[in-house]
Design a protein around this motif. Structure first.
Motif, PDB file in Angstrom:
ATOM      1  N   CYS A   5       0.834  -1.208   0.000  1.00 34.34           N
ATOM      2  CA  CYS A   5       0.000   0.000   0.000  1.00 34.34           C
ATOM      3  C   CYS A   5       0.866   1.255   0.000  1.00 34.34           C
ATOM      4  O   CYS A   5       0.589   2.209  -0.722  1.00 34.34           O
ATOM      5  N   LYS A   6       1.880   1.258   0.842  1.00 38.62           N
ATOM      6  CA  LYS A   6       2.753   2.427   0.963  1.00 38.62           C
ATOM      7  C   LYS A   6       4.092   1.962   1.527  1.00 38.62           C
ATOM      8  O   LYS A   6       4.137   1.263   2.538  1.00 38.62           O
ATOM      9  N   GLU A   7       5.171   2.406   0.902  1.00 38.55           N
ATOM     10  CA  GLU A   7       6.497   1.938   1.302  1.00 38.55           C
ATOM     11  C   GLU A   7       6.881   2.375   2.707  1.00 38.55           C
ATOM     12  O   GLU A   7       7.731   1.768   3.344  1.00 38.55           O
ATOM     13  N   MET A   8       6.267   3.434   3.192  1.00 37.46           N
ATOM     14  CA  MET A   8       6.616   3.906   4.529  1.00 37.46           C
ATOM     15  C   MET A   8       6.123   2.963   5.617  1.00 37.46           C
ATOM     16  O   MET A   8       6.356   3.193   6.799  1.00 37.46           O
ATOM     17  N   ALA A   9       5.478   1.875   5.231  1.00 35.28           N
ATOM     18  CA  ALA A   9       5.131   0.841   6.204  1.00 35.28           C
ATOM     19  C   ALA A   9       6.393   0.238   6.808  1.00 35.28           C
ATOM     20  O   ALA A   9       6.324  -0.454   7.820  1.00 35.28           O
ATOM     21  N   LEU A  10       7.521   0.530   6.200  1.00 29.64           N
ATOM     22  CA  LEU A  10       8.788   0.069   6.761  1.00 29.64           C
ATOM     23  C   LEU A  10       8.955   0.583   8.187  1.00 29.64           C
ATOM     24  O   LEU A  10       9.627  -0.049   8.990  1.00 29.64           O
ATOM     25  N   GLY A  11       8.331   1.695   8.488  1.00 29.46           N
ATOM     26  CA  GLY A  11       8.398   2.223   9.853  1.00 29.46           C
ATOM     27  C   GLY A  11       7.899   1.235  10.881  1.00 29.46           C
ATOM     28  O   GLY A  11       8.422   1.165  12.000  1.00 29.46           O
ATOM     29  N   ILE A  12       6.895   0.438  10.534  1.00 31.91           N
ATOM     30  CA  ILE A  12       6.383  -0.559  11.479  1.00 31.91           C
ATOM     31  C   ILE A  12       7.410  -1.663  11.690  1.00 31.91           C
ATOM     32  O   ILE A  12       7.538  -2.184  12.787  1.00 31.91           O
ATOM     33  N   ALA A  13       8.170  -1.990  10.641  1.00 36.46           N
ATOM     34  CA  ALA A  13       9.214  -3.001  10.793  1.00 36.46           C
ATOM     35  C   ALA A  13      10.329  -2.495  11.691  1.00 36.46           C
ATOM     36  O   ALA A  13      10.903  -3.246  12.473  1.00 36.46           O
ATOM     37  N   LEU A  14      10.636  -1.208  11.585  1.00 36.11           N
ATOM     38  CA  LEU A  14      11.668  -0.628  12.443  1.00 36.11           C
ATOM     39  C   LEU A  14      11.177  -0.465  13.875  1.00 36.11           C
ATOM     40  O   LEU A  14      11.971  -0.471  14.810  1.00 36.11           O
ATOM     41  N   MET A  15       9.865  -0.317  14.045  1.00 34.21           N
ATOM     42  CA  MET A  15       9.299  -0.131  15.369  1.00 34.21           C
ATOM     43  C   MET A  15       9.002  -1.462  16.064  1.00 34.21           C
ATOM     44  O   MET A  15       8.847  -1.514  17.281  1.00 34.21           O
ATOM     45  N   LEU A  28      12.297 -12.478  10.710  1.00 27.82           N
ATOM     46  CA  LEU A  28      12.615 -13.135   9.443  1.00 27.82           C
ATOM     47  C   LEU A  28      11.444 -13.023   8.468  1.00 27.82           C
ATOM     48  O   LEU A  28      11.634 -12.744   7.282  1.00 27.82           O
ATOM     49  N   ALA A  29      10.219 -13.215   8.969  1.00 25.25           N
ATOM     50  CA  ALA A  29       9.033 -13.105   8.110  1.00 25.25           C
ATOM     51  C   ALA A  29       8.873 -11.683   7.568  1.00 25.25           C
ATOM     52  O   ALA A  29       8.542 -11.494   6.388  1.00 25.25           O
ATOM     53  N   VAL A  30       9.142 -10.686   8.392  1.00 30.39           N
ATOM     54  CA  VAL A  30       9.047  -9.295   7.934  1.00 30.39           C
ATOM     55  C   VAL A  30      10.131  -9.006   6.904  1.00 30.39           C
ATOM     56  O   VAL A  30       9.881  -8.333   5.895  1.00 30.39           O
ATOM     57  N   PHE A  31      11.331  -9.527   7.108  1.00 34.00           N
ATOM     58  CA  PHE A  31      12.417  -9.331   6.150  1.00 34.00           C
ATOM     59  C   PHE A  31      12.087  -9.977   4.798  1.00 34.00           C
ATOM     60  O   PHE A  31      12.274  -9.367   3.745  1.00 34.00           O
ATOM     61  N   VAL A  32      11.591 -11.211   4.830  1.00 34.71           N
ATOM     62  CA  VAL A  32      11.222 -11.903   3.593  1.00 34.71           C
ATOM     63  C   VAL A  32      10.076 -11.160   2.895  1.00 34.71           C
ATOM     64  O   VAL A  32      10.076 -11.012   1.661  1.00 34.71           O
ATOM     65  N   ALA A  33       9.101 -10.671   3.666  1.00 39.09           N
ATOM     66  CA  ALA A  33       7.997  -9.911   3.075  1.00 39.09           C
ATOM     67  C   ALA A  33       8.509  -8.615   2.451  1.00 39.09           C
ATOM     68  O   ALA A  33       8.019  -8.197   1.398  1.00 39.09           O
TER      69      ALA A  33
END
Length: 168
Positions: free
Chosen positions: A68-78, A103-108
């Motif tokens: 949806c939006k690349e800034m969802a990466l913030g949730i991975a960092l949080m 690992l699942a977040v990294f693969v996603a």
């Protein structure tokens, strides 16, 4: 009672006429979808006890949010801070359950990058021939440069910030 209170508050927030403008504009919908998937991700992380099922659910919801939006990466960092907030004193952040989620977040995240690269070259056809030139590695390096610029802005928000994606 707390669940019903939260549901009522969310419904009132969603239906209030002063707050519908962001939903009405097409450009605001991806923010809402990304937020929706990020909140579902956090709920899934807390509600599912089975480690593999929890990791699969969190990874799938992260992929949905990132598409949806690349800034969802913030949730991975949080996510490590989220885990740390609920962590019993005897456990560490890199125990088996959390490592599976990371690992699942990294693969996603890699899947999202791959789908974006595939979409730019095959699914999306520009009439002006605007296909970014370069390999998947170069696309991933551009994403890394963007993330480095975001981290720089977070750590040192003062001064002049360069554009995140330079057009040269």
């Amino acid at each position: 009672r707390p669940a019903w209170t939260g549901l009522l508050a969310g419904t009132l927030y969603a239906c209030h006429p002063a707050l519908t403008e962001a939903v009405a504009w097409i450009s605001g919908r991806f923010d809402l979808l990304a937020t929706f998937f990020c909140l579902l991700l956090l709920l899934c992380d807390r509600a599912i006890a089975a480690p593999r099922l929890r990791a699969a659910g969190v990874g799938l919801l992260f992929l949905c949010a990132a598409l949806c939006k690349e800034m969802a990466l913030g949730i991975a960092l949080m996510l490590p801070l989220w885990h740390y907030a609920f962590l019993p004193p005897a456990r560490g952040l890199l125990d088996r359950e959390h490592a599976l989620v990371y690992l699942a977040v990294f693969v996603a995240g890699l899947a999202c990058l791959g789908l974006r690269d595939l979409g730019l070259g095959h699914v999306y056809a520009s009439t002006a021939g605007l296909r970014p030139q370069g390999s998947f590695i170069e696309s991933a390096a551009l994403v890394g440069k963007t993330l480095a610029a975001f981290w720089t802005a977070c750590l040192f928000p003062f001064g002049t910030l360069s554009p995140l994606h330079e057009l040269d």
